[in-house]
Enzyme design. Structure first.
Site, PDB file in Angstrom:
ATOM      1  CG  ASP A 105      31.292  78.840  57.003  1.00 39.55           C
ATOM      2  OD1 ASP A 105      31.534  78.564  55.881  1.00 39.55           O
ATOM      3  OD2 ASP A 105      31.972  77.529  57.400  1.00 39.55           O
ATOM      4  CD  GLU A 116      27.128  86.527  53.470  1.00 33.91           C
ATOM      5  OE1 GLU A 116      26.683  87.467  52.823  1.00 33.91           O
ATOM      6  OE2 GLU A 116      28.022  85.318  52.426  1.00 33.91           O
ATOM      7  CE1 TYR A 117      23.690  76.851  53.245  1.00 30.93           C
ATOM      8  CE2 TYR A 117      24.138  75.935  55.564  1.00 30.93           C
ATOM      9  CZ  TYR A 117      23.756  75.349  54.415  1.00 30.93           C
ATOM     10  OH  TYR A 117      22.694  73.647  54.078  1.00 30.93           O
ATOM     11  CB  SER A 152      28.546  42.024  39.707  1.00 28.36           C
ATOM     12  OG  SER A 152      28.488  40.996  39.546  1.00 28.36           O
ATOM     13  CG  LEU A 153      30.557  46.894  36.090  1.00 24.70           C
ATOM     14  CD1 LEU A 153      31.252  47.680  36.283  1.00 24.70           C
ATOM     15  CD2 LEU A 153      29.859  46.434  35.181  1.00 24.70           C
ATOM     16  CE  LYS A 172      35.280  48.075  40.298  1.00 18.69           C
ATOM     17  NZ  LYS A 172      35.256  47.926  42.055  1.00 18.69           N
ATOM     18  CD  GLU A 182      30.704  52.195  44.575  1.00 19.85           C
ATOM     19  OE1 GLU A 182      31.884  52.056  45.037  1.00 19.85           O
ATOM     20  OE2 GLU A 182      29.521  52.449  43.457  1.00 19.85           O
ATOM     21  CE  LYS A 225      29.253  52.566  33.165  1.00 20.66           C
ATOM     22  NZ  LYS A 225      28.197  53.722  34.168  1.00 20.66           N
ATOM     23  CE  LYS A 244      37.627  45.473  41.190  1.00 17.97           C
ATOM     24  NZ  LYS A 244      37.687  44.716  42.069  1.00 17.97           N
TER      25      LYS A 244
END
Length: 380
Positions: A31, A33-34, A80-81, A113, A175, A291, A315
């Protein structure tokens, strides 16, 4: 090396280490070094403000949004699905697809999902140009400034040696979500300062993305997962599996838990596996997404007025647990609003120990006829 080149070098180096830390969870430097690299970049930009660019790691938290979110039109419908909760619906879904493809059984890609908030990202010239919520599928809210605060999200694409050039214009669907542990800690912080806790991680994410001050959003433990890629005018990738692999190559955080299956039986096996294993994940899922793998098949199958014919959300059933109501306590928020909260006998539900649950308002207590000592059923 002149200062412009050094700034570019630091951009790439810091973005690389952001990816190692926030996406791969495999940091290569400490951290300290970052922080040193980041401070060096800040110093250079302070000396050369004309060289500050929107894709700089220092610009993840920009100016506050003060006029509300603008509505933006999506480049294509974000439909929407259709949902399914049992194998019968899935079998019918597969039969319709096979029939539409003249009897040919297609491959499917199965993905988790995530229970979060859907967003679409636009990249031009390899840089994040804008980001928006799904909205009604045709239009959404421009939340670019808030999305920039998510450290796992690349502001600029840096290709590894040997990779092809990035498409000049492409869109990524994803998402925004919150890990379970982060959500619990975040809610504890809210309660400690008299604020109302969020009911679940998804509500917490939705509330965060609606904030008008990006600096406040940056303090919330938001994460993002990418699952869709579209570049206008190109034929590659040609499958969803290739798209997911491309997203990894471009540096986007993706879920490693997807798979390609040959038929509906493979889908059911995947669904059953994750229904049993979902509590082992560090984030919430509420099902799996199925899908058709081939994009050409997807195009042939087309869309209904509301949903793609080539995809379905399979679901899970809700989790339930029974416990005792020990007390009803009143929580006073910063604005003086009073929220009744159920004090419960500790119970494990979905891998989380629950001791409290919001009752929303006094009308809800009356509707449920809640009394101390009652046995109550929790569902999440």
């Amino acid at each position: 090396m002149d200062q412009k080149q050094e700034i570019e070098r630091l951009h790439a180096l810091i973005s690389y280490h952001d990816h190692r830390y926030y996406v791969l969870a495999d940091p290569e430097i400490s951290d300290r070094e970052y922080d040193s690299l980041f401070k060096r970049l800040e110093d250079f930009e302070r000396q050369n403000p004309d060289l500050i660019t929107p894709d700089s790691p220092t610009q993840r938290i920009g100016d506050a949004l003060t006029t509300g979110f603008q509505s933006v039109s999506h480049p294509f419908p974000l439909a929407s699905l259709q949902n399914s909760y049992d194998e019968g619906d899935l079998r019918e879904f597969n039969q319709r697809i096979v029939q539409a493809l003249d009897g040919r059984q297609p491959e499917y890609v199965c993905e988790l999902k995530f229970d979060g908030v859907a967003v679409i990202l636009k990249y031009e010239g390899g840089k994040l140009a804008s980001g928006a919520t799904r909205g009604d599928g045709e239009q959404g809210d421009d939340i670019t400034a808030n999305l920039r605060t998510i450290r796992a999200l690349p502001l600029r694409i840096y290709l590894s040696s040997g990779q092809e050039n990035v498409d000049p214009l492409f869109y990524v669907r994803g998402e925004v979500y919150m890990n379970k542990a982060d959500f619990l800690s975040f809610n504890e912080e809210r309660v400690s300062v008299g604020e109302k806790p969020f009911a679940n991680p998804r509500n917490s994410v939705a509330g965060s993305l609606k904030l008008m001050e990006p600096r406040s959003v940056a303090k919330r433990p938001l994460a993002v997962v990418a699952y869709g890629y579209h570049a206008p005018g190109t034929e590659k990738p040609s499958t969803q599996a290739e798209a997911l692999e491309l997203l990894v190559q471009l540096g986007f955080p993706t879920s490693p838990h997807w798979t390609v299956v040959k038929d509906d039986k493979g889908v059911v096996d995947y669904w059953q596996k994750w229904q049993e294993m979902r509590d082992q994940l560090p984030f919430e899922i509420d099902g799996v997404v199925v899908k058709v793998n081939s994009f050409s098949d997807q195009k042939q199958l087309g869309m209904t007025a509301r949903s793609p014919r080539w995809a379905m959300a399979f679901k899970f059933s809700a989790r339930q647990a029974t416990t005792r109501l020990n007390d009803i306590v009143l929580q006073i928020g910063r604005t003086g609003a009073i929220t009744p909260v159920a004090d419960l006998e500790s119970v494990s539900l979905g891998g989380v120990t629950i001791r409290r649950a919001t009752l929303h308002n006094f009308e809800e207590i009356k509707r449920l006829d809640l009394r101390i000592g009652d046995t109550v059923v929790l569902e999440r």
